[in-house]
Design an enzyme around this catalytic site. Structure first.
Site, PDB file in Angstrom:
ATOM      1  N   HIS A  40       0.917  -1.115   0.029  1.00 18.81           N
ATOM      2  CA  HIS A  40       0.149   0.023   0.120  1.00 18.81           C
ATOM      3  C   HIS A  40       0.760   1.334   0.017  1.00 18.81           C
ATOM      4  O   HIS A  40       1.433   1.387   0.900  1.00 18.81           O
ATOM      5  CB  HIS A  40      -1.138   0.022   1.096  1.00 18.81           C
ATOM      6  CG  HIS A  40      -1.784   0.980   1.402  1.00 18.81           C
ATOM      7  ND1 HIS A  40      -1.670   1.958   2.501  1.00 18.81           N
ATOM      8  CD2 HIS A  40      -2.789   1.571   0.717  1.00 18.81           C
ATOM      9  CE1 HIS A  40      -2.691   2.899   2.462  1.00 18.81           C
ATOM     10  NE2 HIS A  40      -3.218   2.645   1.216  1.00 18.81           N
ATOM     11  N   ARG A  41       0.793   2.117  -1.059  1.00 18.12           N
ATOM     12  CA  ARG A  41       1.808   3.315  -1.321  1.00 18.12           C
ATOM     13  C   ARG A  41       3.174   2.827  -1.229  1.00 18.12           C
ATOM     14  O   ARG A  41       4.040   3.567  -0.711  1.00 18.12           O
ATOM     15  CB  ARG A  41       1.330   4.204  -0.462  1.00 18.12           C
ATOM     16  CG  ARG A  41      -0.082   4.641   0.036  1.00 18.12           C
ATOM     17  CD  ARG A  41      -0.402   5.606   0.742  1.00 18.12           C
ATOM     18  NE  ARG A  41      -1.844   5.746   1.292  1.00 18.12           N
ATOM     19  CZ  ARG A  41      -2.318   6.428   2.150  1.00 18.12           C
ATOM     20  NH1 ARG A  41      -1.498   7.062   2.982  1.00 18.12           N
ATOM     21  NH2 ARG A  41      -3.842   6.184   2.484  1.00 18.12           N
ATOM     22  N   GLU A  67       0.784  -0.405  -4.835  1.00 14.98           N
ATOM     23  CA  GLU A  67      -0.422   0.578  -4.903  1.00 14.98           C
ATOM     24  C   GLU A  67       0.191   2.007  -5.062  1.00 14.98           C
ATOM     25  O   GLU A  67       0.800   2.393  -4.282  1.00 14.98           O
ATOM     26  CB  GLU A  67      -1.281  -0.045  -4.047  1.00 14.98           C
ATOM     27  CG  GLU A  67      -2.753   0.775  -4.116  1.00 14.98           C
ATOM     28  CD  GLU A  67      -2.659   2.264  -3.395  1.00 14.98           C
ATOM     29  OE1 GLU A  67      -3.705   2.968  -3.503  1.00 14.98           O
ATOM     30  OE2 GLU A  67      -1.874   2.574  -2.287  1.00 14.98           O
ATOM     31  N   ASP A  69      -0.864   6.272  -5.888  1.00 16.20           N
ATOM     32  CA  ASP A  69      -2.178   7.208  -5.858  1.00 16.20           C
ATOM     33  C   ASP A  69      -1.738   8.228  -6.906  1.00 16.20           C
ATOM     34  O   ASP A  69      -0.627   8.866  -6.948  1.00 16.20           O
ATOM     35  CB  ASP A  69      -2.303   7.761  -4.708  1.00 16.20           C
ATOM     36  CG  ASP A  69      -2.596   6.917  -3.471  1.00 16.20           C
ATOM     37  OD1 ASP A  69      -3.836   6.262  -3.794  1.00 16.20           O
ATOM     38  OD2 ASP A  69      -2.039   6.591  -2.746  1.00 16.20           O
ATOM     39  N   HIS A  82      -0.933  10.658  -2.176  1.00 20.13           N
ATOM     40  CA  HIS A  82      -2.276  10.257  -1.883  1.00 20.13           C
ATOM     41  C   HIS A  82      -2.919  11.433  -1.446  1.00 20.13           C
ATOM     42  O   HIS A  82      -4.306  11.306  -2.055  1.00 20.13           O
ATOM     43  CB  HIS A  82      -1.934   9.232  -0.562  1.00 20.13           C
ATOM     44  CG  HIS A  82      -3.277   8.982   0.111  1.00 20.13           C
ATOM     45  ND1 HIS A  82      -4.042   9.607   1.039  1.00 20.13           N
ATOM     46  CD2 HIS A  82      -4.320   8.041  -0.207  1.00 20.13           C
ATOM     47  CE1 HIS A  82      -5.190   9.220   1.397  1.00 20.13           C
ATOM     48  NE2 HIS A  82      -5.202   8.151   0.767  1.00 20.13           N
ATOM     49  N   GLU A 141      -4.330   3.613  -8.555  1.00 15.16           N
ATOM     50  CA  GLU A 141      -5.567   4.548  -7.803  1.00 15.16           C
ATOM     51  C   GLU A 141      -5.527   5.714  -8.537  1.00 15.16           C
ATOM     52  O   GLU A 141      -4.575   6.678  -8.228  1.00 15.16           O
ATOM     53  CB  GLU A 141      -5.758   4.349  -6.477  1.00 15.16           C
ATOM     54  CG  GLU A 141      -6.834   5.069  -6.098  1.00 15.16           C
ATOM     55  CD  GLU A 141      -7.064   5.142  -4.515  1.00 15.16           C
ATOM     56  OE1 GLU A 141      -8.029   5.899  -3.776  1.00 15.16           O
ATOM     57  OE2 GLU A 141      -6.276   4.362  -3.735  1.00 15.16           O
ATOM     58  N   LYS A 143      -6.879   9.367  -7.754  1.00 16.99           N
ATOM     59  CA  LYS A 143      -7.267   9.727  -6.431  1.00 16.99           C
ATOM     60  C   LYS A 143      -7.854  10.920  -6.924  1.00 16.99           C
ATOM     61  O   LYS A 143      -7.406  11.899  -7.644  1.00 16.99           O
ATOM     62  CB  LYS A 143      -6.120   9.961  -5.535  1.00 16.99           C
ATOM     63  CG  LYS A 143      -6.136  10.778  -4.347  1.00 16.99           C
ATOM     64  CD  LYS A 143      -6.985   9.862  -3.318  1.00 16.99           C
ATOM     65  CE  LYS A 143      -6.133   8.658  -2.968  1.00 16.99           C
ATOM     66  NZ  LYS A 143      -7.060   7.793  -2.084  1.00 16.99           N
ATOM     67  N   ASP A 266       0.396  -1.920   4.432  1.00 17.65           N
ATOM     68  CA  ASP A 266       1.649  -1.217   4.626  1.00 17.65           C
ATOM     69  C   ASP A 266       2.754  -2.357   5.015  1.00 17.65           C
ATOM     70  O   ASP A 266       3.766  -1.536   4.707  1.00 17.65           O
ATOM     71  CB  ASP A 266       1.273  -0.205   5.626  1.00 17.65           C
ATOM     72  CG  ASP A 266       0.338   0.786   5.685  1.00 17.65           C
ATOM     73  OD1 ASP A 266      -0.250   1.064   4.235  1.00 17.65           O
ATOM     74  OD2 ASP A 266       0.260   1.658   6.549  1.00 17.65           O
TER      75      ASP A 266
END
Length: 275
Positions: A40-41, A67, A69, A82, A141, A143, A266
């Site tokens: 995640h990120r 992942e 954003d 993000h 993603e 955003k 994370d």
């Protein structure tokens, strides 16, 4: 797989994921490995989110996907961040959409997490595609795409320039909380899997899943609304489910028991200790 699978096939899948079948399912480490680990990120529990340091750490930890954003600067550059402002994760202030790429690039996006990350920059979408495609899957993603009219077309063009509009093994996935944006992406990139993000139980109904299945291959909910029945229903509509955001080992264990297809976390090692 493409959308619009016949209901009969969906019912067969529902039977496959029935409690009776699951009673005989393997709970071995082999079964665990079938779940995709999505950093995640990046591996943001270990390095500043949405930076090269975090994405490199995810590769090092053998995650299946990173992942990212995607937003857009005032002068049209696609950047990886993000929040819709730069305040939380950099030494600057202001909305991403109101800052030029030069202004965004001048910011320190790493020092907030420790001196060793000082000087980390906000990457561009181009950089991420060029650096990581072929090394790791990329979950993109969009955003707040409503703030950036035409961003779907720009993302599609960036992928087409690299011949990524037909990704192998679903190694490019595009997701958003904005369902209209994902419908547009489906039209622009019909071979690229689409995911819908949600934290609302309103989107767990049979009607909602039927609507999603017309254009999406993934339903990606917050783990708090995941149930065994919901996972089975998603699978019955020939879609997959990746759940977010895992920050505790027990959250990962819960989602593994629910038999989701991917866990967005994370901490990649919470999903699979080998990572």
């Amino acid at each position: 797989m493409r959308k619009g699978t016949l209901l009969g096939a969906g019912l067969a899948i529902a039977l496959f994921f029935s409690p009776l079948h699951q009673a005989f399912a393997s709970e071995s480490a082999g079964a665990r490995r079938q779940v995709d680990t999505v950093a995640h990120r990046g591996a943001s529990g270990y390095a500043p989110e949405n930076t090269i340091a975090a994405f490199d750490k995810a590769v090092e930890m053998k995650a299946d996907y990173i992942e990212i954003d995607v937003q857009r600067s005032k002068d049209g550059e696609l950047v990886i961040i993000h929040d819709t402002t730069v305040d939380r994760t950099t030494d600057g202030t202001g909305y991403v959409k109101d800052l030029t790429f030069e202004q965004i690039r001048s910011l320190d996006a790493g020092s907030w997490m420790g001196e060793r990350f000082k000087g980390e920059k906000i990457p561009t979408f181009d950089e991420i595609l060029d650096r990581y495609h072929g090394k790791i899957g990329i979950l993109v993603e969009l955003k707040a795409p409503e703030l950036y009219p035409g961003i779907e077309e720009t993302v599609a063009q960036k992928l087409k320039e690299r011949h990524l509009e037909k990704p192998q093994n679903e190694k490019i996935i595009i997701q958003s909380f904005n369902f209209d944006s994902m419908k547009k992406i489906n039209g622009l990139l019909p071979k690229v899997p689409v995911g819908v993000l949600t934290s609302s139980k309103e989107h767990t109904t049979e009607q909602a899943l039927k609507d999603f299945s017309a254009y999406a291959e993934y339903v990606n909910p917050h783990y708090s609304i995941v149930t065994e029945d919901f996972v089975q229903q998603v699978h019955a509509y020939d879609m997959k489910i990746q759940s977010w955001t895992v920050r505790k080992p027990e959250e990962a264990e819960f989602l593994l028991k629910m038999k989701v297809d991917g866990i967005i976390t994370d901490y990649p090692d919470y999903v699979d200790p080998r990572k």
